[in-house]
Design a protein around this motif. Structure first.
Motif, PDB file in Angstrom:
ATOM      1  N   HIS A  35      -2.251  -0.240  11.630  1.00  0.00           N
ATOM      2  CA  HIS A  35      -1.728  -1.515  11.149  1.00  0.00           C
ATOM      3  C   HIS A  35      -0.242  -1.389  10.836  1.00  0.00           C
ATOM      4  O   HIS A  35       0.266  -0.290  10.647  1.00  0.00           O
ATOM      5  CB  HIS A  35      -2.485  -1.939   9.878  1.00  0.00           C
ATOM      6  CG  HIS A  35      -2.645  -0.795   8.921  1.00  0.00           C
ATOM      7  ND1 HIS A  35      -3.802  -0.052   8.847  1.00  0.00           N
ATOM      8  CD2 HIS A  35      -1.796  -0.222   8.037  1.00  0.00           C
ATOM      9  CE1 HIS A  35      -3.646   0.906   7.952  1.00  0.00           C
ATOM     10  NE2 HIS A  35      -2.439   0.831   7.439  1.00  0.00           N
ATOM     11  N   ARG A  54      -1.708  10.224  -8.167  1.00  0.00           N
ATOM     12  CA  ARG A  54      -0.362   9.977  -7.633  1.00  0.00           C
ATOM     13  C   ARG A  54       0.716   9.997  -8.714  1.00  0.00           C
ATOM     14  O   ARG A  54       1.849   9.590  -8.462  1.00  0.00           O
ATOM     15  CB  ARG A  54      -0.340   8.613  -6.940  1.00  0.00           C
ATOM     16  CG  ARG A  54      -1.287   8.540  -5.758  1.00  0.00           C
ATOM     17  CD  ARG A  54      -1.341   7.134  -5.166  1.00  0.00           C
ATOM     18  NE  ARG A  54      -2.212   7.109  -3.998  1.00  0.00           N
ATOM     19  CZ  ARG A  54      -2.446   6.028  -3.264  1.00  0.00           C
ATOM     20  NH1 ARG A  54      -1.879   4.877  -3.584  1.00  0.00           N
ATOM     21  NH2 ARG A  54      -3.244   6.087  -2.212  1.00  0.00           N
ATOM     22  N   ASP A 109       0.854  -1.194   0.000  1.00  0.00           N
ATOM     23  CA  ASP A 109       0.000   0.000   0.000  1.00  0.00           C
ATOM     24  C   ASP A 109       0.890   1.243   0.000  1.00  0.00           C
ATOM     25  O   ASP A 109       0.610   2.233   0.657  1.00  0.00           O
ATOM     26  CB  ASP A 109      -0.945  -0.024   1.210  1.00  0.00           C
ATOM     27  CG  ASP A 109      -2.052   1.013   1.095  1.00  0.00           C
ATOM     28  OD1 ASP A 109      -2.287   1.522  -0.026  1.00  0.00           O
ATOM     29  OD2 ASP A 109      -2.669   1.342   2.123  1.00  0.00           O
ATOM     30  N   PHE A 115     -10.611  -2.384   1.250  1.00  0.00           N
ATOM     31  CA  PHE A 115     -10.219  -2.666  -0.138  1.00  0.00           C
ATOM     32  C   PHE A 115     -10.950  -3.893  -0.696  1.00  0.00           C
ATOM     33  O   PHE A 115     -10.446  -4.550  -1.598  1.00  0.00           O
ATOM     34  CB  PHE A 115      -8.704  -2.894  -0.211  1.00  0.00           C
ATOM     35  CG  PHE A 115      -7.880  -1.671   0.099  1.00  0.00           C
ATOM     36  CD1 PHE A 115      -8.373  -0.390  -0.092  1.00  0.00           C
ATOM     37  CD2 PHE A 115      -6.577  -1.798   0.563  1.00  0.00           C
ATOM     38  CE1 PHE A 115      -7.606   0.734   0.184  1.00  0.00           C
ATOM     39  CE2 PHE A 115      -5.789  -0.679   0.834  1.00  0.00           C
ATOM     40  CZ  PHE A 115      -6.312   0.584   0.649  1.00  0.00           C
ATOM     41  N   ARG A 120      -6.613   5.090  -7.085  1.00  0.00           N
ATOM     42  CA  ARG A 120      -6.040   6.325  -6.555  1.00  0.00           C
ATOM     43  C   ARG A 120      -4.763   6.705  -7.313  1.00  0.00           C
ATOM     44  O   ARG A 120      -4.158   7.729  -7.023  1.00  0.00           O
ATOM     45  CB  ARG A 120      -5.753   6.154  -5.052  1.00  0.00           C
ATOM     46  CG  ARG A 120      -7.037   5.865  -4.263  1.00  0.00           C
ATOM     47  CD  ARG A 120      -6.759   5.502  -2.824  1.00  0.00           C
ATOM     48  NE  ARG A 120      -5.968   4.282  -2.718  1.00  0.00           N
ATOM     49  CZ  ARG A 120      -5.527   3.768  -1.564  1.00  0.00           C
ATOM     50  NH1 ARG A 120      -5.812   4.377  -0.438  1.00  0.00           N
ATOM     51  NH2 ARG A 120      -4.813   2.669  -1.544  1.00  0.00           N
ATOM     52  N   ALA A 166      -5.815   6.956   9.322  1.00  0.00           N
ATOM     53  CA  ALA A 166      -6.961   6.056   9.538  1.00  0.00           C
ATOM     54  C   ALA A 166      -7.302   5.849  11.015  1.00  0.00           C
ATOM     55  O   ALA A 166      -7.542   4.725  11.466  1.00  0.00           O
ATOM     56  CB  ALA A 166      -6.660   4.700   8.876  1.00  0.00           C
ATOM     57  N   GLN A 216      -1.561  -5.892   5.654  1.00  0.00           N
ATOM     58  CA  GLN A 216      -1.648  -4.813   6.646  1.00  0.00           C
ATOM     59  C   GLN A 216      -2.425  -5.268   7.887  1.00  0.00           C
ATOM     60  O   GLN A 216      -3.552  -4.819   8.120  1.00  0.00           O
ATOM     61  CB  GLN A 216      -2.339  -3.574   6.036  1.00  0.00           C
ATOM     62  CG  GLN A 216      -1.467  -2.810   5.046  1.00  0.00           C
ATOM     63  CD  GLN A 216      -2.254  -1.765   4.274  1.00  0.00           C
ATOM     64  OE1 GLN A 216      -3.262  -2.075   3.645  1.00  0.00           O
ATOM     65  NE2 GLN A 216      -1.795  -0.535   4.287  1.00  0.00           N
TER      66      GLN A 216
HETATM   67  C1  GLC Z   1      -5.192   6.144   4.685  1.00  0.00           C
HETATM   68  C2  GLC Z   1      -4.178   6.532   3.637  1.00  0.00           C
HETATM   69  C3  GLC Z   1      -4.339   5.605   2.462  1.00  0.00           C
HETATM   70  C4  GLC Z   1      -4.056   4.195   2.925  1.00  0.00           C
HETATM   71  C5  GLC Z   1      -4.936   3.820   4.106  1.00  0.00           C
HETATM   72  C6  GLC Z   1      -4.432   2.597   4.781  1.00  0.00           C
HETATM   73  O1  GLC Z   1      -6.488   6.319   4.273  1.00  0.00           O
HETATM   74  O2  GLC Z   1      -4.361   7.876   3.283  1.00  0.00           O
HETATM   75  O3  GLC Z   1      -3.513   5.945   1.391  1.00  0.00           O
HETATM   76  O4  GLC Z   1      -4.305   3.300   1.893  1.00  0.00           O
HETATM   77  O5  GLC Z   1      -4.949   4.828   5.096  1.00  0.00           O
HETATM   78  O6  GLC Z   1      -3.279   2.872   5.506  1.00  0.00           O
END
Ligand code: GLC
Length: 580
Positions: free
Chosen positions: A120, A431, A77, A167, A427, A223, A190
């Motif tokens: 995480h 980026r 990620d 996700f 996303r 988060a 994660q």
């Molecule tokens: C937050 C971050 C994002 C990431 C998620 C998990 O939302 O901005 O990019 O995927 O956390 O850590």
């Protein structure tokens, strides 16, 4: 004025120790390190690349940079899956590179904010490996649970509950080592940390101390509203299923299929945030500065406001996503006013507002609002009270880049398994590498590849071209940063008026100081704006920043009853006389 920003916190044997609460009216610039500047030609941005470009950020005038995660990570990620909170990802550089970045930033007066990811780690973290092995020191660091026996096939094991990852698909993954499932609210790599474990909570505080000792000026905290899950003790030591939301068009694999009453916004979260704030405050005297703490939590407005704390408890600045989520290219001046008013109305007294106009998770400002509104939205974020947070590239109006399914890297998009629809959630377009100039690969790298493709329009939309042009989004942005330093913008009262559907006027008034105004014409036609109804504004005004669609130049004088505003013009003005 600077004195007003100094908060006297302690009196020591005859000396007064003052703490600089620098962030109350700061411009924070978010850097996505992977895509900012590549210094070694491998196609991936890095710390030395950032250091090389600090002079540009100084020139722009930002107060602080917030670096998206730079730590050791397998990058499932892209850094939000951290293997070791105290190590730098080799593709971004070394700890020496980080120290060099810090020292250059300090020399230039730019503060450094890090991304702290507490929900995480990576599944490659030593903590996780040991937890899976039931090492007594780490056994409870993560959320572990037994699987359920499948009623239809007793030989088959099912996940402990129906919880779904942000996700998509089950949020539980089986560990053959521990013979239990672990929770992962994001990708399988994660695993979620367990904040009901006292030792883990202490360990995470040590991580904050490690970076504070290195002199960072605060954290963006990732988060946060997913940090706690419901206490299984309340349900006979099991994790209960979440109720089905009934959201149309969703399947059990989709995150929105469920109402996340057990995995988000749990009450215990806020206390941890207040504890971290108190920890940051321990450094006030030591570093003579107050540390900033901004928390990311996509949640309801009342939940957001709890992060702020109250009169007696200091909390964080909950990142305000209203700009990203509630406004669009057809929003009228009245819609914008309502969104701003909502935040200002609900924010506890004495706390600091913030305005986020983009980030690495959302479509770019220019793509969300259309290129005609770039200056208007940047201006709004800058004149409103509080912290302005700019995602790299928004100052030059970068748009979302095209990223084919084949080039797609974002796990959120890859998890759709759908080459036709991945782009709806990807996303990656926000980026793509930063556009420094019109040379090959936008001057991002000296190599011949980039980790994500460079957006096609870099030949026309790039920093060098905008620095050279008499008028540009960048020049407007820079003038707005300068305007944010004026006393009325730092500390004045806010008056926001939608004069009609197309004209929004933001006014900041501080007695004894020049008034500052921002006017935006959101329509496709020219409008003559009459500000006579704003009685406290002096007659004569000077143009301080003039958007790319405006005809008036910087320095031009106008009278408040008749201001020519061409289609889509965003204009910032200062009164020649003091108010009020
Ligand atoms: C937050 C971050 C994002 C990431 C998620 C998990 O939302 O901005 O990019 O995927 O956390 O850590």
């Amino acid at each position: 004025m600077r004195a007003a920003l100094l908060l006297v916190v302690a009196v020591l044997v005859g000396t007064v120790v003052s703490v600089d609460v620098w962030w109350e009216s700061a411009v924070v610039y978010q850097i996505y390190p992977r895509s900012f500047k590549d210094s070694n030609g491998d196609g991936i941005g890095d710390l030395n690349g950032i250091t090389q470009k600090l002079a540009y950020l100084k020139e722009t005038g930002v107060d602080a940079i917030w670096l998206s995660p730079i730590f050791l990570s397998p990058m499932y990620d892209f850094g939000y899956d951290i293997t070791d909170y105290r190590k730098i990802a080799p593709e971004y550089g070394t700890m020496d590179d980080f120290d060099a970045l810090m020292s250059k930033a300090k020399q230039l007066g730019i503060r450094v904010i890090l991304d702290y990811v507490p929900n995480h780690t990576s599944n490659e973290s030593e903590w996780f490996v040991k937890s899976a092995q039931k090492d007594p020191n780490y056994s409870d660091y993560y959320i572990w649970a037994d699987g359920k026996t499948d009623p239809e096939d007793p030989r088959k094991l099912l996940p402990p509950s129906n919880w779904v990852s942000v996700f998509r698909k089950s949020a539980w993954e089986y560990s053959p080592v521990r013979k239990q499932y672990y929770l992962h609210q994001f990708v399988i790599g994660q695993p979620d940390l367990n904040y009901r474990c006292d030792k883990l909570r202490e360990e995470m505080k040590e991580v904050l101390r490690f970076w504070l000792e290195k002199g960072v000026s605060g954290f963006r905290v990732d988060a946060v509203n997913l940090m706690y899950e419901v206490d299984p003790a309340k349900f006979g030591e099991v994790y209960p299923d979440e109720p089905v939301s009934g959201t149309a068009g969703t399947t059990p694999d989709d995150y929105d299929y469920l109402n996340h009453i057990y995995t988000r916004d749990q009450n215990e979260t806020y206390d941890v945030i207040y504890e971290w704030r108190a920890l940051l405050d321990e450094y006030n005297d030591k570093h003579n500065e107050s540390k900033i703490m901004m928390t990311e939590g996509y949640t309801t407005l009342p939940n957001m406001m709890r992060y702020y704390g109250n009169k007696s408890i200091n909390g964080s600045i909950p990142l305000n996503f209203a700009y990203l989520e509630e406004l669009k290219n057809t929003s009228t001046a009245r819609d914008i006013k309502m969104v701003v008013d909502k935040w200002m109305t609900f924010m506890p007294t004495g706390k600091i507002a913030n305005w986020v106009n983009g980030n690495h998770d959302k479509s770019r400002l220019a793509s969300r609002y259309g290129i005609n509104r770039i200056d208007a939205m940047n201006m709004l974020a800058m004149i409103l009270p509080g912290v302005t947070i700019t995602y790299q590239g928004e100052e030059i109006g970068m748009t979302d880049g095209y990223v084919s399914w084949r080039d797609t890297k974002d796990p959120q998009a890859c998890n759709t398994d759908d080459p036709m629809n991945y782009w709806r959630v990807s996303r990656d377009p926000a980026r793509t590498p930063y556009h420094w100039d019109s040379t090959a690969l936008a001057g991002f790298t000296s190599g011949n590849t980039t980790w994500l493709p460079v957006a096609d329009n870099y030949h026309t939309v790039n920093l060098a071209a905008q620095v050279a042009a008499p008028k540009s989004h960048y020049k407007f942005y820079k003038d707005m940063v300068a305007l944010k330093r004026l006393p009325a913008v730092r500390a004045g009262d806010l008056d926001l008026r939608a004069l009609c559907d197309s004209v929004l006027v933001i006014t900041r008034l501080l007695p004894g100081q020049s008034a500052v105004l921002g006017i935006m014409n959101l329509s496709g036609g020219e409008i003559t704006v009459n500000l006579s109804s704003l009685r406290l504004i002096p007659q004569q005004l000077t143009v301080e920043a003039s958007g790319v669609n405006c005809s008036l130049d910087k320095g031009a004088q106008v009278q408040k009853h008749s201001i020519q505003m061409p289609a889509h013009c965003a204009l910032a003005l200062k009164s020649s006389q003091i108010c009020c």
